[in-house]
Design a protein around this motif. Structure first.
Motif, short mmCIF file in Angstrom:
data_model
loop_
_atom_site.label_atom_id
_atom_site.label_comp_id
_atom_site.label_asym_id
_atom_site.label_seq_id
_atom_site.Cartn_x
_atom_site.Cartn_y
_atom_site.Cartn_z
N TYR A 1 27.77 -20.73 -32.66
CA TYR A 1 27.77 -23.06 -32.36
C TYR A 1 26.50 -23.16 -33.40
O TYR A 1 25.42 -22.71 -33.57
N ASP A 2 26.74 -24.71 -33.76
CA ASP A 2 25.10 -25.02 -34.42
C ASP A 2 24.86 -25.98 -34.40
O ASP A 2 23.93 -26.78 -34.68
N SER B 1 25.34 -27.41 -23.11
CA SER B 1 26.76 -27.57 -24.06
C SER B 1 26.50 -27.50 -25.87
O SER B 1 25.42 -27.04 -25.64
N ARG B 2 26.95 -26.73 -25.93
CA ARG B 2 27.18 -25.65 -27.08
C ARG B 2 28.66 -26.86 -27.82
O ARG B 2 29.56 -26.23 -27.24
N SER B 3 28.73 -26.96 -29.42
CA SER B 3 29.67 -26.63 -29.85
C SER B 3 29.94 -26.23 -31.44
O SER B 3 29.03 -26.18 -32.10
N MET C 1 18.89 -18.56 -27.09
CA MET C 1 19.85 -18.54 -28.30
C MET C 1 19.86 -17.02 -29.20
O MET C 1 18.39 -17.28 -29.73
N PHE D 1 24.79 -28.32 -30.27
CA PHE D 1 23.30 -27.58 -28.73
C PHE D 1 23.25 -29.28 -28.31
O PHE D 1 22.42 -30.30 -28.66
#
Length: 158
Positions: A32-33, A40-42, A95, A35
């Motif tokens: 994931y990059d 949440s992350r995507s 992370m 934040f």
């Protein structure tokens, strides 16, 4: 920025191609990059596109050969992942990069050594050597069975 020359005399194997495939697959599923403040992350569209572009361009033949364009795609993905891209998450927003991802990145770098040559200008070479000299002062020196640190304040001989 170093100049990259692409090798025509590539000595890569189907196993080397699989290293790229496994890396791209891991990135597309586990990394994931983006934040958000809420935790949440995507995965950004750019990261997804780059991983897919690598996967789509791989040569799985018995005697694989990479065009410069394919190698550029691998380099772009590797550069993006080496930055703010993570696959391990913990408490309080931690992370990190897993040992699996770091190992795959090392494998990708080893294959890239067979595909490209980095050419530094004299100024870039001087800058790199200065940086290496500076960074090397923070590493312990191993002489025989002795581990030592020469810099004051970093501890005595171990």
């Amino acid at each position: 920025m170093p100049t990259i020359w692409y090798r025509n005399d590539q000595k890569i194997s189907p196993g080397d191609v699989m290293k790229f495939a496994v890396y791209a697959e891991h990135v597309s599923r586990q990394c994931y990059d983006v934040f958000e403040e809420d935790g949440s992350r995507s995965r950004s569209e750019a990261l997804s596109r780059r991983a897919q572009a690598v996967s789509d361009s791989l040569d799985f033949g018995d005697e694989p050969h990479f065009l410069a364009e394919t190698t550029k795609k691998v380099l772009a993905l590797r550069d993006m992942v080496s930055g703010m891209c993570f696959d391990t998450f913990g408490e309080r927003g931690h992370m990190g990069k897993s040992m699996d991802l770091l190992g795959m990145a090392r494998d990708v770098d080893e294959v890239l050594e067979k595909l490209v040559i980095y050419h530094l200008s004299p100024e870039e070479l001087e800058e790199a050597e200065t940086e290496w000299t500076h960074e090397s002062q923070f590493y312990a020196k191993i002489e025989g069975d002795n581990l030592t640190r020469d810099e004051p304040g970093t501890g005595a001989s171990a």
